[in-house]
Design a protein around this motif. Structure first.
Motif, mmCIF file in Angstrom:
data_model
loop_
_atom_site.group_PDB
_atom_site.id
_atom_site.type_symbol
_atom_site.label_atom_id
_atom_site.label_comp_id
_atom_site.label_asym_id
_atom_site.label_seq_id
_atom_site.Cartn_x
_atom_site.Cartn_y
_atom_site.Cartn_z
ATOM 1 N N ASN A 156 0.967 -1.074 0.018
ATOM 2 C CA ASN A 156 0.156 0.497 -0.487
ATOM 3 C C ASN A 156 0.622 1.366 0.309
ATOM 4 O O ASN A 156 0.104 2.682 0.355
ATOM 5 C CB ASN A 156 -0.414 0.509 1.057
ATOM 6 N N HIS A 157 1.942 0.862 -0.122
ATOM 7 C CA HIS A 157 2.942 2.143 0.189
ATOM 8 C C HIS A 157 4.385 1.804 -0.321
ATOM 9 O O HIS A 157 4.474 0.199 -0.535
ATOM 10 C CB HIS A 157 3.366 2.931 1.725
ATOM 11 N N PHE A 158 5.426 3.152 -1.402
ATOM 12 C CA PHE A 158 6.455 2.505 -1.651
ATOM 13 C C PHE A 158 7.432 4.504 -1.787
ATOM 14 O O PHE A 158 6.705 4.935 -1.326
ATOM 15 C CB PHE A 158 6.294 1.799 -2.474
ATOM 16 N N THR A 159 8.205 4.387 -1.746
ATOM 17 C CA THR A 159 9.321 5.650 -1.820
ATOM 18 C C THR A 159 9.488 5.334 -3.966
ATOM 19 O O THR A 159 9.786 4.290 -4.217
ATOM 20 C CB THR A 159 10.938 5.648 -1.666
ATOM 21 N N VAL A 160 8.780 6.743 -4.565
ATOM 22 C CA VAL A 160 8.943 6.685 -5.589
ATOM 23 C C VAL A 160 10.710 6.917 -6.148
ATOM 24 O O VAL A 160 11.557 7.820 -5.263
ATOM 25 C CB VAL A 160 8.502 7.821 -5.954
ATOM 26 N N THR A 161 11.226 5.858 -7.264
ATOM 27 C CA THR A 161 12.780 6.251 -7.362
ATOM 28 C C THR A 161 12.208 6.306 -9.030
ATOM 29 O O THR A 161 13.240 6.947 -9.499
ATOM 30 C CB THR A 161 13.015 4.695 -7.308
ATOM 31 N N GLU A 162 11.189 6.915 -9.790
ATOM 32 C CA GLU A 162 11.126 6.672 -11.179
ATOM 33 C C GLU A 162 10.050 8.196 -11.689
ATOM 34 O O GLU A 162 9.198 8.050 -10.704
ATOM 35 C CB GLU A 162 10.369 6.226 -12.353
ATOM 36 N N SER A 163 10.450 9.163 -12.324
ATOM 37 C CA SER A 163 8.979 9.994 -12.297
ATOM 38 C C SER A 163 8.511 9.328 -13.201
ATOM 39 O O SER A 163 8.507 8.313 -14.023
ATOM 40 C CB SER A 163 9.577 11.511 -13.149
ATOM 41 N N GLY A 164 7.077 10.218 -13.020
ATOM 42 C CA GLY A 164 6.335 10.307 -13.978
ATOM 43 C C GLY A 164 4.226 10.124 -13.450
ATOM 44 O O GLY A 164 4.768 10.779 -11.989
ATOM 45 N N THR A 165 3.776 9.968 -13.384
ATOM 46 C CA THR A 165 2.303 9.389 -13.061
ATOM 47 C C THR A 165 1.371 8.619 -12.927
ATOM 48 O O THR A 165 1.806 7.109 -12.905
ATOM 49 C CB THR A 165 1.344 10.587 -13.948
ATOM 50 N N TYR A 166 1.355 8.096 -10.921
ATOM 51 C CA TYR A 166 0.911 7.641 -10.250
ATOM 52 C C TYR A 166 -0.478 7.476 -10.228
ATOM 53 O O TYR A 166 -0.917 8.713 -9.679
ATOM 54 C CB TYR A 166 2.064 7.835 -9.615
ATOM 55 N N ARG A 167 -0.930 6.552 -9.996
ATOM 56 C CA ARG A 167 -2.347 6.190 -9.465
ATOM 57 C C ARG A 167 -2.469 4.761 -8.378
ATOM 58 O O ARG A 167 -1.862 3.807 -8.755
ATOM 59 C CB ARG A 167 -4.006 6.159 -10.646
ATOM 60 N N CYS A 168 -3.489 4.544 -8.018
ATOM 61 C CA CYS A 168 -3.915 3.017 -7.811
ATOM 62 C C CYS A 168 -5.325 2.856 -7.355
ATOM 63 O O CYS A 168 -5.288 3.918 -7.367
ATOM 64 C CB CYS A 168 -2.713 2.853 -5.358
ATOM 65 N N ASP A 169 -5.123 1.655 -7.092
ATOM 66 C CA ASP A 169 -6.591 0.810 -7.130
ATOM 67 C C ASP A 169 -6.564 0.039 -6.449
ATOM 68 O O ASP A 169 -6.057 -1.298 -5.870
ATOM 69 C CB ASP A 169 -6.582 0.245 -8.800
ATOM 70 N N ARG A 170 -7.750 0.195 -5.905
ATOM 71 C CA ARG A 170 -8.592 -0.592 -4.453
ATOM 72 C C ARG A 170 -9.754 -1.258 -4.973
ATOM 73 O O ARG A 170 -10.171 -0.768 -4.862
ATOM 74 C CB ARG A 170 -8.069 -0.039 -3.091
ATOM 75 N N PRO A 171 -9.850 -2.551 -5.039
ATOM 76 C CA PRO A 171 -10.755 -3.541 -4.809
ATOM 77 C C PRO A 171 -12.130 -2.832 -3.797
ATOM 78 O O PRO A 171 -12.154 -2.434 -3.047
ATOM 79 C CB PRO A 171 -11.082 -4.854 -4.482
ATOM 80 N N GLY A 172 -13.475 -2.032 -4.794
ATOM 81 C CA GLY A 172 -14.462 -1.843 -3.227
ATOM 82 C C GLY A 172 -14.833 -0.351 -4.039
ATOM 83 O O GLY A 172 -15.464 0.226 -2.951
ATOM 84 N N SER A 173 -13.536 0.599 -3.006
ATOM 85 C CA SER A 173 -13.602 1.818 -2.990
ATOM 86 C C SER A 173 -12.789 2.504 -4.682
ATOM 87 O O SER A 173 -12.725 3.778 -4.614
ATOM 88 C CB SER A 173 -12.294 2.272 -2.584
ATOM 89 N N GLY A 174 -12.162 1.650 -6.216
ATOM 90 C CA GLY A 174 -11.596 2.684 -7.082
ATOM 91 C C GLY A 174 -10.624 2.818 -7.313
ATOM 92 O O GLY A 174 -9.606 2.907 -6.563
ATOM 93 N N LEU A 175 -10.503 3.381 -8.464
ATOM 94 C CA LEU A 175 -8.794 4.042 -8.590
ATOM 95 C C LEU A 175 -8.944 5.419 -8.026
ATOM 96 O O LEU A 175 -9.816 6.167 -8.050
ATOM 97 C CB LEU A 175 -9.348 4.274 -10.522
ATOM 98 N N SER A 176 -7.817 6.267 -8.075
ATOM 99 C CA SER A 176 -7.428 6.648 -7.144
ATOM 100 C C SER A 176 -7.292 7.971 -8.408
ATOM 101 O O SER A 176 -7.112 7.476 -9.008
ATOM 102 C CB SER A 176 -5.879 6.400 -6.192
ATOM 103 N N PRO A 177 -6.967 9.138 -7.309
ATOM 104 C CA PRO A 177 -6.698 10.029 -8.495
ATOM 105 C C PRO A 177 -4.919 10.013 -8.708
ATOM 106 O O PRO A 177 -3.968 9.589 -8.194
ATOM 107 C CB PRO A 177 -7.342 11.800 -7.600
ATOM 108 N N SER A 178 -4.857 10.382 -10.533
ATOM 109 C CA SER A 178 -3.229 10.225 -10.273
ATOM 110 C C SER A 178 -2.284 11.987 -9.588
ATOM 111 O O SER A 178 -2.394 13.189 -9.350
ATOM 112 C CB SER A 178 -3.670 10.803 -11.823
#
Length: 109
Positions: free
Chosen positions: A58-80
């Motif tokens: 559910n968490h990590f330290t970013v090592t690459e630039s980019g646009t990130y989102r996450c998804d959880r069953p039951g609550s859906g896709l996060s904002p980016s």
């Protein structure tokens, strides 16, 4: 502290960023945390629109630039959230802003 990128209390997936500024800067050692319904091991991460390798955490330290989102069953896709590796960036607080709010901006070089 942790700041959600969409209103708290809603039954939606939240993507939290630390330090709490957007766009995030790679050289700030950015940590992304996904909060939503279900277990942390059900988290699916996306980078630049593609399913990405940090799954089942559910968490990590970013090592690459980019646009990130996450998804959880039951609550859906996060904002980016964008993580930049730029030399000059204007940042705003990573929280919901309303008309009339006083906002502190950061110019990072």
């Amino acid at each position: 502290g942790w700041c959600p990128l969409s209103p708290t209390g809603a039954q939606t997936t939240q993507l939290l960023v630390e330090p709490p500024w957007v766009p995030a800067l790679l050289w700030d050692r950015v940590t992304l945390t996904c909060q939503g319904l279900g277990t942390a091991s059900a988290t699916t991460w996306y980078k630049d629109g593609q399913r990405w390798g940090q799954n089942r955490r559910n968490h990590f330290t970013v090592t690459e630039s980019g646009t990130y989102r996450c998804d959880r069953p039951g609550s859906g896709l996060s904002p980016s959230i964008g993580v930049l590796n730029d030399q000059l960036v204007l940042q705003v607080p990573a929280r919901t802003l309303l008309e009339g709010d006083t906002v502190t901006l950061r110019c990072r070089v």
